[in-house]
Design a protein around this motif. Structure first.
Motif, PDB file in Angstrom:
ATOM      1  N   ASN A   1      -8.518 111.899  15.814  1.00 54.33           N
ATOM      2  CA  ASN A   1      -7.238 112.563  15.221  1.00 54.33           C
ATOM      3  C   ASN A   1      -6.723 113.265  16.304  1.00 54.33           C
ATOM      4  OD1 ASN A   1      -9.036 114.536  15.320  1.00 54.33           O
ATOM      5  ND2 ASN A   1      -8.975 115.066  13.163  1.00 54.33           N
ATOM      6  N   GLY A   2      -6.978 112.993  17.707  1.00 54.29           N
ATOM      7  CA  GLY A   2      -6.441 113.827  18.634  1.00 54.29           C
ATOM      8  C   GLY A   2      -5.340 113.317  19.342  1.00 54.29           C
ATOM      9  N   ALA A   3      -5.072 113.133  20.643  1.00 51.34           N
ATOM     10  CA  ALA A   3      -4.009 112.738  21.469  1.00 51.34           C
ATOM     11  C   ALA A   3      -3.447 111.189  20.722  1.00 51.34           C
ATOM     12  CB  ALA A   3      -4.237 112.392  22.669  1.00 51.34           C
ATOM     13  N   PRO A   4      -2.290 110.959  20.957  1.00 50.99           N
ATOM     14  CA  PRO A   4      -1.561 109.619  20.986  1.00 50.99           C
ATOM     15  C   PRO A   4      -2.334 108.682  21.521  1.00 50.99           C
ATOM     16  CG  PRO A   4       0.139 111.400  21.200  1.00 50.99           C
ATOM     17  CD  PRO A   4      -1.145 112.068  21.399  1.00 50.99           C
ATOM     18  N   VAL A   5      -2.576 107.424  20.859  1.00 54.58           N
ATOM     19  CA  VAL A   5      -3.114 106.457  21.352  1.00 54.58           C
ATOM     20  C   VAL A   5      -2.342 105.033  21.984  1.00 54.58           C
ATOM     21  CG1 VAL A   5      -5.306 104.626  21.013  1.00 54.58           C
ATOM     22  CG2 VAL A   5      -5.273 107.067  20.121  1.00 54.58           C
ATOM     23  N   GLU A   6      -2.670 104.552  22.892  1.00 51.09           N
ATOM     24  CA  GLU A   6      -2.040 103.167  23.357  1.00 51.09           C
ATOM     25  C   GLU A   6      -2.903 102.205  23.787  1.00 51.09           C
ATOM     26  OE1 GLU A   6       1.199 104.245  26.299  1.00 51.09           O
ATOM     27  OE2 GLU A   6       2.201 105.457  25.079  1.00 51.09           O
ATOM     28  N   GLY A   7      -2.609 101.044  23.798  1.00 50.13           N
ATOM     29  CA  GLY A   7      -3.544  99.959  24.029  1.00 50.13           C
ATOM     30  C   GLY A   7      -2.942  99.201  25.215  1.00 50.13           C
TER      31      GLY A   7
ATOM     32  N   ASP B   1      -3.988 114.617  26.486  1.00 52.59           N
ATOM     33  CA  ASP B   1      -2.494 114.499  25.970  1.00 52.59           C
ATOM     34  C   ASP B   1      -2.014 112.948  25.574  1.00 52.59           C
ATOM     35  OD1 ASP B   1      -2.036 117.224  26.738  1.00 52.59           O
ATOM     36  OD2 ASP B   1      -1.470 116.522  28.413  1.00 52.59           O
ATOM     37  N   LEU B   2      -2.851 112.204  26.079  1.00 52.17           N
ATOM     38  CA  LEU B   2      -2.889 110.634  25.779  1.00 52.17           C
ATOM     39  C   LEU B   2      -4.036 110.000  25.903  1.00 52.17           C
ATOM     40  CD1 LEU B   2      -0.799 107.978  25.444  1.00 52.17           C
ATOM     41  CD2 LEU B   2      -0.382 108.125  27.967  1.00 52.17           C
TER      42      LEU B   2
ATOM     43  N   ALA C   1     -10.318  99.924  19.042  1.00 49.62           N
ATOM     44  CA  ALA C   1      -9.731 100.814  17.787  1.00 49.62           C
ATOM     45  C   ALA C   1     -10.848 100.844  16.678  1.00 49.62           C
ATOM     46  CB  ALA C   1      -8.746  99.847  17.151  1.00 49.62           C
ATOM     47  N   TRP C   2     -11.701  99.966  16.616  1.00 48.17           N
ATOM     48  CA  TRP C   2     -12.837 100.250  15.493  1.00 48.17           C
ATOM     49  C   TRP C   2     -13.779 101.376  16.044  1.00 48.17           C
ATOM     50  CZ3 TRP C   2     -18.196 100.243  16.195  1.00 48.17           C
ATOM     51  CH2 TRP C   2     -19.036 100.323  15.044  1.00 48.17           C
ATOM     52  N   LEU C   3     -14.046 101.673  17.263  1.00 42.33           N
ATOM     53  CA  LEU C   3     -14.869 102.820  17.690  1.00 42.33           C
ATOM     54  C   LEU C   3     -14.043 103.995  17.323  1.00 42.33           C
ATOM     55  CD1 LEU C   3     -16.021 101.396  21.123  1.00 42.33           C
ATOM     56  CD2 LEU C   3     -17.474 101.947  19.137  1.00 42.33           C
ATOM     57  N   LEU C   4     -12.850 103.953  17.355  1.00 41.85           N
ATOM     58  CA  LEU C   4     -11.949 105.205  17.238  1.00 41.85           C
ATOM     59  C   LEU C   4     -11.966 105.589  15.941  1.00 41.85           C
ATOM     60  CD1 LEU C   4      -9.049 104.609  19.619  1.00 41.85           C
ATOM     61  CD2 LEU C   4     -11.014 106.345  20.206  1.00 41.85           C
ATOM     62  N   GLU C   5     -11.767 104.435  15.301  1.00 40.77           N
ATOM     63  CA  GLU C   5     -11.913 104.732  13.486  1.00 40.77           C
ATOM     64  C   GLU C   5     -13.132 105.402  13.303  1.00 40.77           C
ATOM     65  OE1 GLU C   5     -10.753 101.342  11.339  1.00 40.77           O
ATOM     66  OE2 GLU C   5      -8.507 101.381  12.091  1.00 40.77           O
TER      67      GLU C   5
ATOM     68  N   LEU D   1      -4.832 100.651  15.706  1.00 40.89           N
ATOM     69  CA  LEU D   1      -4.994 101.254  16.986  1.00 40.89           C
ATOM     70  C   LEU D   1      -4.786 102.764  16.790  1.00 40.89           C
ATOM     71  CD1 LEU D   1      -6.009 101.362  19.908  1.00 40.89           C
ATOM     72  CD2 LEU D   1      -3.538 100.615  20.534  1.00 40.89           C
ATOM     73  N   GLY D   2      -5.564 103.724  16.785  1.00 39.88           N
ATOM     74  CA  GLY D   2      -5.312 105.199  16.727  1.00 39.88           C
ATOM     75  C   GLY D   2      -5.117 105.645  15.329  1.00 39.88           C
ATOM     76  N   PRO D   3      -4.727 106.890  15.237  1.00 36.84           N
ATOM     77  CA  PRO D   3      -4.421 107.541  13.970  1.00 36.84           C
ATOM     78  C   PRO D   3      -3.234 106.876  13.303  1.00 36.84           C
ATOM     79  CG  PRO D   3      -4.398 109.144  15.878  1.00 36.84           C
ATOM     80  CD  PRO D   3      -4.413 107.928  16.479  1.00 36.84           C
TER      81      PRO D   3
END
Length: 240
Positions: free
Chosen positions: A113-119, A46-47, A104-108, A81-83
Motif C-alpha cells: 500500500n506504498g508507492a504507485p506501481v507500474e509494470g 516514490d515509484l 502482482a500476486w506477491l504484492l497482494e 497490479l498494485g493497490p
C-alpha cells in the motif's frame, strides 16, 4: 534514482493455488520472496516498477490496476497490479503476462500500500545495451525508484528439467546468482544473451534492466535463495 530492488523468480507454481498439493515444496522460496518485497517497502520509494519476461504480445508498460489471472493454469484466481484504485485494464484490453501476474500476486500477498506501481513486460531477445538503457530510463522516473525484478535462471539444470540437461547451465546460474547477490551490475550486464537463450534462462533481460537502473546507485546486495527445484534455477536477491 534506484534505491532498492528485489529479484525473484516467477514460476506460477509459486502461487499455492496453482501448485495445489505441491505448494509446500516451494514454501521456503515463497518466504524468501516475501522477505525481498519487504525490503522494497522499507525503502519507501516514490515509484515501484515490476519488470518481468513477456512474449511479444505482452511486452511494454502496464499501469497500476491492470488485471491478470492464473486461469491459464487451471485456477480461477485473479490479481491486479498494485493497490486498488488504478485502471481496470491496460489500454487495449491486455491483461498482465504470467510473470507480472506473479509479481502482482506477491504484492497482494505483502499487502502493498506504498508507492504507485507500474509494470513492464520485457522481451527475452534485446541485447544487454538495450536492457541497460531501459533500466536507466526507469531509474530516472522518480526521485526514489524501486524495482521488483522477476525472472528465472536456466531451465536446463537436470535431465528432468523443462529444457533437459545442459552442462553449461550450472555455471551460468552460479555466476548469475553471485552477481545478483552482490548487486554486481557490471557482471549482470556481461551475461551472454545467446547463451542465456540456449539455457532457457528467462530472467537474463530483466536482470540486465536492473543492472542499468543500478548504475552509479552504490547499492549493496544480499542473496536470500539459490536452488534449482524441478531443474530450474531460482534466485532471490535484494539490493538496498
Amino acid at each position: 534514482m534506484l534505491v532498492a530492488a528485489a529479484c525473484c523468480p516467477c514460476p506460477p507454481l509459486l502461487v499455492p493455488e496453482v501448485a495445489s498439493g505441491a505448494a509446500g515444496e516451494l514454501e521456503t522460496l515463497r518466504a524468501a520472496c516475501m522477505d525481498a518485497v519487504g525490503v522494497l517497502a522499507a525503502a519507501r520509494p516514490d515509484l515501484l516498477v515490476v519488470a518481468g519476461p513477456a512474449e511479444e504480445s505482452g511486452q511494454g508498460p502496464y499501469p497500476q490496476g491492470t488485471a491478470g489471472s492464473f486461469r491459464g493454469y487451471g485456477v480461477d484466481l485473479a490479481v491486479r497490479l498494485g493497490p486498488a484504485g488504478g485502471a481496470e485494464r491496460e489500454p487495449g484490453g491486455r491483461e498482465l503476462p504470467p510473470s507480472l501476474a506473479v509479481g502482482a500476486w506477491l504484492l497482494e500477498r505483502a499487502e502493498w500500500n506504498g508507492a504507485p506501481v507500474e509494470g513492464l513486460g520485457v522481451g527475452e531477445l534485446p541485447a544487454g545495451k538495450r536492457c541497460a538503457a531501459a533500466g536507466r530510463e526507469i531509474a530516472a522516473r522518480a526521485g526514489r525508484v524501486a524495482l521488483l525484478v522477476l525472472g528465472d535462471g536456466s531451465a536446463r539444470r537436470t535431465q528432468k528439467a523443462p529444457g533437459y540437461y545442459d552442462e553449461r547451465a550450472a555455471g551460468f546460474d552460479a555466476e548469475a546468482a553471485r552477481a545478483l547477490g552482490a548487486a554486481d551490475a557490471a557482471a549482470l550486464a556481461a551475461l551472454d544473451a545467446e547463451l542465456a537463450a540456449d539455457l532457457q534462462a528467462a530472467g537474463r533481460a530483466c536482470w540486465q534492466v536492473a543492472a542499468g537502473a543500478a548504475e552509479n546507485a552504490a547499492l549493496r546486495g544480499a542473496l536470500l535463495y539459490n536452488e534449482a527445484p524441478y531443474g530450474v534455477g531460482y534466485f532471490v536477491a535484494t539490493w538496498s
